[in-house]
Design a protein around this motif. Structure first.
Motif, PDB file in Angstrom:
ATOM      1  N   VAL A  43       0.825  -1.203   0.000  1.00  0.00           N
ATOM      2  CA  VAL A  43       0.000   0.000   0.000  1.00  0.00           C
ATOM      3  C   VAL A  43       0.862   1.257   0.000  1.00  0.00           C
ATOM      4  N   LEU A  47       1.032   4.084  -2.898  1.00  0.00           N
ATOM      5  CA  LEU A  47       0.643   5.459  -2.554  1.00  0.00           C
ATOM      6  C   LEU A  47       1.748   6.456  -2.875  1.00  0.00           C
ATOM      7  N   LEU A  68      -4.443   1.882  -7.468  1.00  0.00           N
ATOM      8  CA  LEU A  68      -5.521   1.854  -6.480  1.00  0.00           C
ATOM      9  C   LEU A  68      -6.168   0.472  -6.408  1.00  0.00           C
ATOM     10  N   ILE A  71      -3.893  -1.665  -4.378  1.00  0.00           N
ATOM     11  CA  ILE A  71      -4.058  -1.326  -2.962  1.00  0.00           C
ATOM     12  C   ILE A  71      -5.320  -1.995  -2.414  1.00  0.00           C
ATOM     13  N   GLY A  72      -6.403  -1.916  -3.160  1.00  0.00           N
ATOM     14  CA  GLY A  72      -7.642  -2.561  -2.719  1.00  0.00           C
ATOM     15  C   GLY A  72      -7.491  -4.066  -2.586  1.00  0.00           C
ATOM     16  N   ILE A 113     -11.950   2.511  -1.985  1.00  0.00           N
ATOM     17  CA  ILE A 113     -10.732   2.478  -2.805  1.00  0.00           C
ATOM     18  C   ILE A 113     -11.049   1.959  -4.211  1.00  0.00           C
ATOM     19  N   LEU A 116     -12.774   4.726  -6.051  1.00  0.00           N
ATOM     20  CA  LEU A 116     -11.779   5.721  -6.468  1.00  0.00           C
ATOM     21  C   LEU A 116     -10.980   5.242  -7.679  1.00  0.00           C
TER      22      LEU A 116
END
Length: 134
Positions: A43, A47, A68, A71-72, A113, A116
């Motif tokens: 993550v 980021l 993203l 990350i999810g 997330i 997004l």
């Protein structure tokens, strides 16, 4: 740091925890912590790359949408592994107790997330279309 002997005099307290997991619960905790650390590394790495594009003023890129999503997925993997390890070690609870083990805030954040990621994907499409127009 004017006194370099300071570090040689520093004594750290010894930990009372064993270094190796001696019980199944301790092993489960170590596995869960390790997976959470791995997810955190993924993550934070993604980021950082997203923040670079934000600083450059070009956040709506297809790469950011993919980042993203990664990350999810990392957060989903961490949550699912936490639930699986709990179920394997402590057993699956009955009835209403199963809802007590779910992290609703975490699952809501995962959903946000992914939303997004779709917003960034649409932003990237609009940006590509705007670049093609005269």
């Amino acid at each position: 740091m004017a006194n370099p002997d300071f570090l040689s005099q520093l004594r750290l307290p010894r930990s009372e925890r064993p270094r190796l997991a001696t019980t199944p619960r301790a092993a489960a905790a170590r596995v869960t912590y390790s997976l959470n650390v791995l997810a955190s590394i993924i993550v934070v790495g993604r980021l950082r790359k997203i923040f670079v594009t934000l600083v450059q003023g070009q956040p709506f890129q297809a790469d950011n949408a993919r980042r993203l999503r990664v990350i999810g997925l990392a957060l989903v993997a961490a949550e699912v592994s936490r639930l699986l390890v709990r179920a394997l070690i402590w057993g699956v609870p009955d009835g209403p107790r199963v809802w007590l083990q779910l992290n609703f805030v975490g699952w809501f954040a995962i959903a946000v997330i992914f939303v997004l990621a779709e917003v960034f994907e649409e932003g990237a499409k609009l940006r590509r279309q705007a670049e093609l127009t005269i």
